[in-house]
Motif scaffolding. Structure first.
Motif, PDB file in Angstrom:
ATOM      1  N   THR A 109       0.796  -1.231   0.000  1.00 62.99           N
ATOM      2  CA  THR A 109       0.000   0.000   0.000  1.00 62.99           C
ATOM      3  C   THR A 109       0.827   1.279   0.000  1.00 62.99           C
ATOM      4  O   THR A 109       0.312   2.344  -0.315  1.00 62.99           O
ATOM      5  CB  THR A 109      -0.922   0.031   1.234  1.00 62.99           C
ATOM      6  OG1 THR A 109      -0.102  -0.047   2.413  1.00 62.99           O
ATOM      7  CG2 THR A 109      -1.908  -1.119   1.200  1.00 62.99           C
ATOM      8  N   ARG A 110       2.111   1.217   0.328  1.00 63.96           N
ATOM      9  CA  ARG A 110       2.894   2.445   0.474  1.00 63.96           C
ATOM     10  C   ARG A 110       3.669   2.844  -0.773  1.00 63.96           C
ATOM     11  O   ARG A 110       3.921   4.024  -1.008  1.00 63.96           O
ATOM     12  CB  ARG A 110       3.866   2.312   1.652  1.00 63.96           C
ATOM     13  CG  ARG A 110       3.191   2.184   2.998  1.00 63.96           C
ATOM     14  CD  ARG A 110       2.379   3.410   3.377  1.00 63.96           C
ATOM     15  NE  ARG A 110       3.096   4.655   3.320  1.00 63.96           N
ATOM     16  CZ  ARG A 110       3.846   5.151   4.281  1.00 63.96           C
ATOM     17  NH1 ARG A 110       3.961   4.505   5.422  1.00 63.96           N
ATOM     18  NH2 ARG A 110       4.475   6.283   4.125  1.00 63.96           N
ATOM     19  N   VAL A 111       4.114   1.877  -1.568  1.00 65.62           N
ATOM     20  CA  VAL A 111       4.796   2.206  -2.825  1.00 65.62           C
ATOM     21  C   VAL A 111       3.706   2.481  -3.841  1.00 65.62           C
ATOM     22  O   VAL A 111       3.008   1.592  -4.296  1.00 65.62           O
ATOM     23  CB  VAL A 111       5.727   1.069  -3.296  1.00 65.62           C
ATOM     24  CG1 VAL A 111       6.349   1.428  -4.639  1.00 65.62           C
ATOM     25  CG2 VAL A 111       6.810   0.800  -2.265  1.00 65.62           C
ATOM     26  N   LYS A 112       3.548   3.771  -4.170  1.00 65.18           N
ATOM     27  CA  LYS A 112       2.478   4.183  -5.077  1.00 65.18           C
ATOM     28  C   LYS A 112       2.835   3.869  -6.522  1.00 65.18           C
ATOM     29  O   LYS A 112       2.023   3.370  -7.283  1.00 65.18           O
ATOM     30  CB  LYS A 112       2.217   5.686  -4.896  1.00 65.18           C
ATOM     31  CG  LYS A 112       1.097   6.216  -5.760  1.00 65.18           C
ATOM     32  CD  LYS A 112       0.631   7.587  -5.317  1.00 65.18           C
ATOM     33  CE  LYS A 112       1.569   8.678  -5.737  1.00 65.18           C
ATOM     34  NZ  LYS A 112       1.046  10.023  -5.434  1.00 65.18           N
ATOM     35  N   LYS A 113       4.086   4.165  -6.900  1.00 68.12           N
ATOM     36  CA  LYS A 113       4.499   3.973  -8.290  1.00 68.12           C
ATOM     37  C   LYS A 113       5.998   3.701  -8.316  1.00 68.12           C
ATOM     38  O   LYS A 113       6.766   4.307  -7.567  1.00 68.12           O
ATOM     39  CB  LYS A 113       4.171   5.224  -9.098  1.00 68.12           C
ATOM     40  CG  LYS A 113       4.400   5.087 -10.572  1.00 68.12           C
ATOM     41  CD  LYS A 113       3.905   6.338 -11.296  1.00 68.12           C
ATOM     42  CE  LYS A 113       4.097   6.154 -12.795  1.00 68.12           C
ATOM     43  NZ  LYS A 113       3.750   7.345 -13.536  1.00 68.12           N
ATOM     44  N   VAL A 114       6.398   2.795  -9.200  1.00 68.78           N
ATOM     45  CA  VAL A 114       7.813   2.495  -9.368  1.00 68.78           C
ATOM     46  C   VAL A 114       8.060   2.248 -10.858  1.00 68.78           C
ATOM     47  O   VAL A 114       7.339   1.488 -11.494  1.00 68.78           O
ATOM     48  CB  VAL A 114       8.252   1.306  -8.473  1.00 68.78           C
ATOM     49  CG1 VAL A 114       7.520   0.040  -8.809  1.00 68.78           C
ATOM     50  CG2 VAL A 114       9.735   1.110  -8.516  1.00 68.78           C
ATOM     51  N   ASP A 115       9.039   2.981 -11.429  1.00 72.06           N
ATOM     52  CA  ASP A 115       9.329   2.915 -12.859  1.00 72.06           C
ATOM     53  C   ASP A 115      10.824   2.810 -13.099  1.00 72.06           C
ATOM     54  O   ASP A 115      11.633   3.371 -12.351  1.00 72.06           O
ATOM     55  CB  ASP A 115       8.832   4.178 -13.577  1.00 72.06           C
ATOM     56  CG  ASP A 115       7.325   4.285 -13.605  1.00 72.06           C
ATOM     57  OD1 ASP A 115       6.673   3.280 -13.923  1.00 72.06           O
ATOM     58  OD2 ASP A 115       6.815   5.380 -13.296  1.00 72.06           O
ATOM     59  N   ILE A 116      11.174   2.147 -14.190  1.00 70.57           N
ATOM     60  CA  ILE A 116      12.568   2.096 -14.622  1.00 70.57           C
ATOM     61  C   ILE A 116      12.857   3.362 -15.424  1.00 70.57           C
ATOM     62  O   ILE A 116      12.179   3.651 -16.404  1.00 70.57           O
ATOM     63  CB  ILE A 116      12.830   0.840 -15.478  1.00 70.57           C
ATOM     64  CG1 ILE A 116      12.601  -0.428 -14.663  1.00 70.57           C
ATOM     65  CG2 ILE A 116      14.250   0.874 -16.052  1.00 70.57           C
ATOM     66  CD1 ILE A 116      12.638  -1.702 -15.473  1.00 70.57           C
ATOM     67  N   ASN A 117      13.861   4.106 -15.004  1.00 68.40           N
ATOM     68  CA  ASN A 117      14.280   5.308 -15.720  1.00 68.40           C
ATOM     69  C   ASN A 117      15.465   4.996 -16.640  1.00 68.40           C
ATOM     70  O   ASN A 117      15.456   5.365 -17.798  1.00 68.40           O
ATOM     71  CB  ASN A 117      14.662   6.412 -14.729  1.00 68.40           C
ATOM     72  CG  ASN A 117      15.178   7.647 -15.429  1.00 68.40           C
ATOM     73  OD1 ASN A 117      14.507   8.196 -16.295  1.00 68.40           O
ATOM     74  ND2 ASN A 117      16.369   8.077 -15.077  1.00 68.40           N
ATOM     75  N   ASN A 118      16.478   4.347 -16.120  1.00 70.02           N
ATOM     76  CA  ASN A 118      17.655   3.955 -16.898  1.00 70.02           C
ATOM     77  C   ASN A 118      17.912   2.477 -16.614  1.00 70.02           C
ATOM     78  O   ASN A 118      18.296   2.115 -15.505  1.00 70.02           O
ATOM     79  CB  ASN A 118      18.859   4.802 -16.505  1.00 70.02           C
ATOM     80  CG  ASN A 118      20.057   4.538 -17.379  1.00 70.02           C
ATOM     81  OD1 ASN A 118      20.237   3.452 -17.914  1.00 70.02           O
ATOM     82  ND2 ASN A 118      20.910   5.539 -17.511  1.00 70.02           N
ATOM     83  N   PRO A 119      17.713   1.595 -17.579  1.00 75.60           N
ATOM     84  CA  PRO A 119      17.789   0.160 -17.318  1.00 75.60           C
ATOM     85  C   PRO A 119      19.203  -0.404 -17.191  1.00 75.60           C
ATOM     86  O   PRO A 119      19.375  -1.531 -16.745  1.00 75.60           O
ATOM     87  CB  PRO A 119      17.085  -0.457 -18.526  1.00 75.60           C
ATOM     88  CG  PRO A 119      17.300   0.525 -19.616  1.00 75.60           C
ATOM     89  CD  PRO A 119      17.295   1.882 -18.950  1.00 75.60           C
ATOM     90  N   ASN A 120      20.224   0.352 -17.548  1.00 75.33           N
ATOM     91  CA  ASN A 120      21.591  -0.169 -17.578  1.00 75.33           C
ATOM     92  C   ASN A 120      22.307   0.104 -16.260  1.00 75.33           C
ATOM     93  O   ASN A 120      22.681   1.235 -15.967  1.00 75.33           O
ATOM     94  CB  ASN A 120      22.370   0.446 -18.737  1.00 75.33           C
ATOM     95  CG  ASN A 120      21.708   0.151 -20.063  1.00 75.33           C
ATOM     96  OD1 ASN A 120      21.313  -0.980 -20.316  1.00 75.33           O
ATOM     97  ND2 ASN A 120      21.553   1.164 -20.892  1.00 75.33           N
TER      98      ASN A 120
END
Length: 167
Positions: free
Chosen positions: A139-150
């Motif tokens: 419930t606490r991590v609202k959003k998580v995205d990869i910005n730079n995959p390397n």
């Protein structure tokens, strides 16, 4: 030339060769160029409001005890976590503790491709990584995205953007 002079000259030559050989050997056995001093870490940047709760992050390891990687951070805006050498996924337990003492636990899972990296025969094996997917449960991590995959030795890259909900 007498035997004593020849022995003295040979002794000096042997000492010089031994000294120079020792210097070459000592300079070649340095870990400065090896990845022992350069870890492979993924860098997280908190987007949105700063997390005001205390955050502890542990690596969830199969058939082994969990390992605390980040302990009791407050007002977190960025942090770094080590990557496993050759696992296909890394799982992390995010433990949030509010000022009132309420604890919430989320799980973040990172899928990745491991790329062996060769430095030198004198260096231990190293892996770089390409992040392929990331997800969060809780419930606490609202959003998580990869910005730079390397993920490699470059500690300035912002690999993952993460945002939290503040209760």
């Amino acid at each position: 030339m007498n035997y004593r002079k020849i022995k003295h000259v040979l002794s000096k030559v042997f000492m010089c060769i031994t000294f120079l050989g020792g210097m070459v050997w000592m300079s070649s056995c340095s870990d400065i160029d090896c990845p022992v001093t350069n870890g492979v870490w993924s860098n997280y940047v908190v987007k949105g409001d700063t997390l005001h709760d205390t955050l502890t992050i542990s690596a969830i390891r199969e058939n082994k005890p969990d390992t605390i990687l980040l302990n009791k951070q407050v007002n977190t805006t960025k942090f770094s976590l080590p990557m496993s050498y050759n696992g296909e996924k890394d799982k992390f337990r995010f433990v949030f503790t509010s000022k009132a003492g309420v604890t919430t636990i989320d799980t973040v899972t990172i899928s990745k491709t491991n790329i062996s990296h060769f430095e030198s025969v004198d260096c231990s094996p190293t892996f770089f990584h390409t992040l392929t997917a990331i997800s969060a449960k809780g419930t606490r991590v609202k959003k998580v995205d990869i910005n730079n995959p390397n993920v490699d030795y470059d500690g300035t890259k912002e690999h993952i953007f993460i945002s939290f909900t503040n209760p």
